[in-house]
Write a protein that holds these residues in place. Structure first.
Motif, PDB file in Angstrom:
ATOM      1  N   LEU A 181       0.624  -1.212   0.007  1.00  0.00           N
ATOM      2  CA  LEU A 181      -0.018   0.062  -0.091  1.00  0.00           C
ATOM      3  C   LEU A 181       0.826   1.306   0.017  1.00  0.00           C
ATOM      4  O   LEU A 181       1.933   1.233   0.765  1.00  0.00           O
ATOM      5  N   PRO A 182       0.475   2.290  -0.700  1.00  0.00           N
ATOM      6  CA  PRO A 182       0.959   3.610  -0.377  1.00  0.00           C
ATOM      7  C   PRO A 182       0.854   4.280   0.687  1.00  0.00           C
ATOM      8  O   PRO A 182      -0.031   3.982   1.236  1.00  0.00           O
ATOM      9  N   GLY A 183       1.765   5.222   0.781  1.00  0.00           N
ATOM     10  CA  GLY A 183       1.400   6.122   2.049  1.00  0.00           C
ATOM     11  C   GLY A 183       1.966   5.810   3.405  1.00  0.00           C
ATOM     12  O   GLY A 183       1.939   6.483   4.304  1.00  0.00           O
ATOM     13  N   LEU A 184       2.626   4.503   3.368  1.00  0.00           N
ATOM     14  CA  LEU A 184       3.447   4.235   4.599  1.00  0.00           C
ATOM     15  C   LEU A 184       4.846   4.950   4.684  1.00  0.00           C
ATOM     16  O   LEU A 184       5.120   5.661   3.700  1.00  0.00           O
ATOM     17  N   SER A 185       5.496   5.041   5.849  1.00  0.00           N
ATOM     18  CA  SER A 185       6.935   5.559   5.954  1.00  0.00           C
ATOM     19  C   SER A 185       7.680   4.827   4.946  1.00  0.00           C
ATOM     20  O   SER A 185       7.419   3.641   4.594  1.00  0.00           O
ATOM     21  N   PRO A 186       8.823   5.480   4.682  1.00  0.00           N
ATOM     22  CA  PRO A 186       9.892   5.093   3.774  1.00  0.00           C
ATOM     23  C   PRO A 186      10.180   3.678   4.552  1.00  0.00           C
ATOM     24  O   PRO A 186      10.613   2.747   3.798  1.00  0.00           O
ATOM     25  N   ARG A 187      10.558   3.620   5.796  1.00  0.00           N
ATOM     26  CA  ARG A 187      11.091   2.551   6.547  1.00  0.00           C
ATOM     27  C   ARG A 187      10.185   1.418   6.250  1.00  0.00           C
ATOM     28  O   ARG A 187      10.474  -0.113   6.097  1.00  0.00           O
ATOM     29  N   GLU A 188       8.859   1.578   6.852  1.00  0.00           N
ATOM     30  CA  GLU A 188       7.670   0.496   6.633  1.00  0.00           C
ATOM     31  C   GLU A 188       7.573   0.163   5.229  1.00  0.00           C
ATOM     32  O   GLU A 188       7.288  -1.253   5.097  1.00  0.00           O
ATOM     33  N   THR A 189       7.565   0.935   4.258  1.00  0.00           N
ATOM     34  CA  THR A 189       7.468   0.440   2.907  1.00  0.00           C
ATOM     35  C   THR A 189       8.767  -0.404   2.476  1.00  0.00           C
ATOM     36  O   THR A 189       8.518  -1.765   2.043  1.00  0.00           O
ATOM     37  N   MET A 190       9.946  -0.342   2.875  1.00  0.00           N
ATOM     38  CA  MET A 190      11.073  -1.081   2.748  1.00  0.00           C
ATOM     39  C   MET A 190      10.934  -2.544   3.429  1.00  0.00           C
ATOM     40  O   MET A 190      11.399  -3.300   2.864  1.00  0.00           O
ATOM     41  N   LEU A 191      10.397  -2.451   4.696  1.00  0.00           N
ATOM     42  CA  LEU A 191      10.163  -3.546   5.308  1.00  0.00           C
ATOM     43  C   LEU A 191       9.297  -4.499   4.969  1.00  0.00           C
ATOM     44  O   LEU A 191       9.437  -5.697   4.958  1.00  0.00           O
ATOM     45  N   GLN A 192       8.126  -3.804   4.374  1.00  0.00           N
ATOM     46  CA  GLN A 192       7.096  -4.842   3.493  1.00  0.00           C
ATOM     47  C   GLN A 192       7.942  -5.239   2.472  1.00  0.00           C
ATOM     48  O   GLN A 192       7.462  -6.616   2.086  1.00  0.00           O
ATOM     49  N   GLU A 238      17.398  12.355   0.335  1.00  0.00           N
ATOM     50  CA  GLU A 238      18.624  11.670   0.832  1.00  0.00           C
ATOM     51  C   GLU A 238      18.522  11.570   2.128  1.00  0.00           C
ATOM     52  O   GLU A 238      19.102  10.622   2.528  1.00  0.00           O
ATOM     53  N   GLU A 239      18.037  12.630   2.829  1.00  0.00           N
ATOM     54  CA  GLU A 239      17.978  12.083   4.536  1.00  0.00           C
ATOM     55  C   GLU A 239      17.370  10.725   4.777  1.00  0.00           C
ATOM     56  O   GLU A 239      17.855   9.983   5.451  1.00  0.00           O
ATOM     57  N   ASP A 240      16.449  10.427   4.043  1.00  0.00           N
ATOM     58  CA  ASP A 240      15.760   9.171   4.087  1.00  0.00           C
ATOM     59  C   ASP A 240      16.268   8.133   3.681  1.00  0.00           C
ATOM     60  O   ASP A 240      16.452   6.917   4.179  1.00  0.00           O
ATOM     61  N   ILE A 241      17.371   8.258   2.635  1.00  0.00           N
ATOM     62  CA  ILE A 241      18.226   7.219   2.089  1.00  0.00           C
ATOM     63  C   ILE A 241      19.296   7.281   2.964  1.00  0.00           C
ATOM     64  O   ILE A 241      19.476   5.887   3.288  1.00  0.00           O
ATOM     65  N   LYS A 242      19.630   8.006   3.692  1.00  0.00           N
ATOM     66  CA  LYS A 242      20.693   7.710   4.771  1.00  0.00           C
ATOM     67  C   LYS A 242      20.010   7.131   5.786  1.00  0.00           C
ATOM     68  O   LYS A 242      20.642   6.011   6.423  1.00  0.00           O
ATOM     69  N   LEU A 243      18.844   7.449   6.282  1.00  0.00           N
ATOM     70  CA  LEU A 243      18.419   6.920   7.605  1.00  0.00           C
ATOM     71  C   LEU A 243      18.034   5.088   7.360  1.00  0.00           C
ATOM     72  O   LEU A 243      18.033   4.622   8.324  1.00  0.00           O
ATOM     73  N   ASN A 244      17.709   4.826   6.167  1.00  0.00           N
ATOM     74  CA  ASN A 244      17.133   3.720   5.805  1.00  0.00           C
ATOM     75  C   ASN A 244      18.339   2.892   4.861  1.00  0.00           C
ATOM     76  O   ASN A 244      17.906   1.804   4.171  1.00  0.00           O
TER      77      ASN A 244
END
Length: 243
Positions: free
Chosen positions: A84-95, A120-126
């Motif tokens: 599903l769309p709309g999840l946090s970047p990390r939750e999307t990646m975990l899915q 890029e901040e979210d790329i770094k965090l994840n």
């Protein structure tokens, strides 16, 4: 044996594409593409249906989805179920990881499509969950976008790849990766590390064609309110530039 692998493509199951299975077949055969990653926007059904069709003609399909997370787009490759769309970047990646898939970051730098770019901040965090970062996107309207994308990929030491991002038949078969045949997702990553890429500059008319495709689809579905919103937004944007 070497194969031509075109990643990050869209079908008529995306809101902004009219590409159907017959056009896919004709162009991929003409261009000699052996493997295609189908990654519709927030949808996987089109990839599933076209996979069976193209398989009859010797073209392998990697099932995928381009998911609009709450921060930007993330692609899952080698997945089987819609995320599903709309999840946090990390939750999307975990899915994606939960399905045994590959986390692929498309167009990590694009000044034109900044609303869809994962910051890029979210790329770094994840970074611990990311497998592949796109270092050239077939829809980059400026060549230096690819340079920036490569810099980001190197900064986080990720596997590089070329992404087609084809929405129209004239884009298919122009940007792809040449690599050894692979068996599964892990083997794919290993072979992708040693791949070579074929890159072409953006056919800028494709961005206009995509807008037309979107309007045609909205008309076909009778979504006149949404069509009005898109046209009005476009009108305001042009008016603002003129001022």
């Amino acid at each position: 044996m070497k194969v031509k692998v075109e990643l990050h493509t869209h079908t008529n199951y995306s809101h902004d594409s009219l590409l159907n299975k017959w056009l896919y077949l004709a162009i991929l055969k003409l261009k000699g593409i052996n493997v295609v990653g189908i990654t519709d926007h927030n949808e996987i059904e089109g990839a599933k249906k076209i996979k069976a069709f193209l398989g009859k003609f010797g073209i392998k399909v990697i099932l995928g989805e381009e998911i609009f997370s709450e921060k930007g787009e993330i692609i899952g490759l080698f997945i089987e179920e819609k995320i599903l769309p709309g999840l946090s970047p990390r939750e999307t990646m975990l899915q994606i990881k939960k399905q045994g898939g590959i986390v692929y970051i498309p167009h990590p730098y694009d000044e034109k499509r900044y609303k869809t770019v994962l910051p890029e901040e979210d790329i770094k965090l994840n970074s611990d969950l990311i497998d592949v970062i796109e270092t050239h996107n077939g829809r980059n309207i400026r060549s230096f976008f690819s340079d920036k994308q490569l810099e980001i990929c190197k900064r986080y030491n990720k596997i590089t790849c070329v992404g087609s991002d084809a929405h129209t038949f004239i884009e298919l078969g122009r940007n792809y990766n040449v690599m050894e045949e692979f068996n599964d997702s892990l083997d794919f990553l290993d072979k992708l590390k040693k791949s070579e890429s074929v890159k072409k500059d953006c056919l800028q008319v494709c961005h206009q064609l995509t807008k037309i495709d979107r309007i045609i689809k909205l008309l076909g579905k009778g979504q006149f309110n949404e069509l009005f919103r898109v046209i009005y937004k476009r009108y305001r944007k042009r008016n603002h530039k003129a001022c």
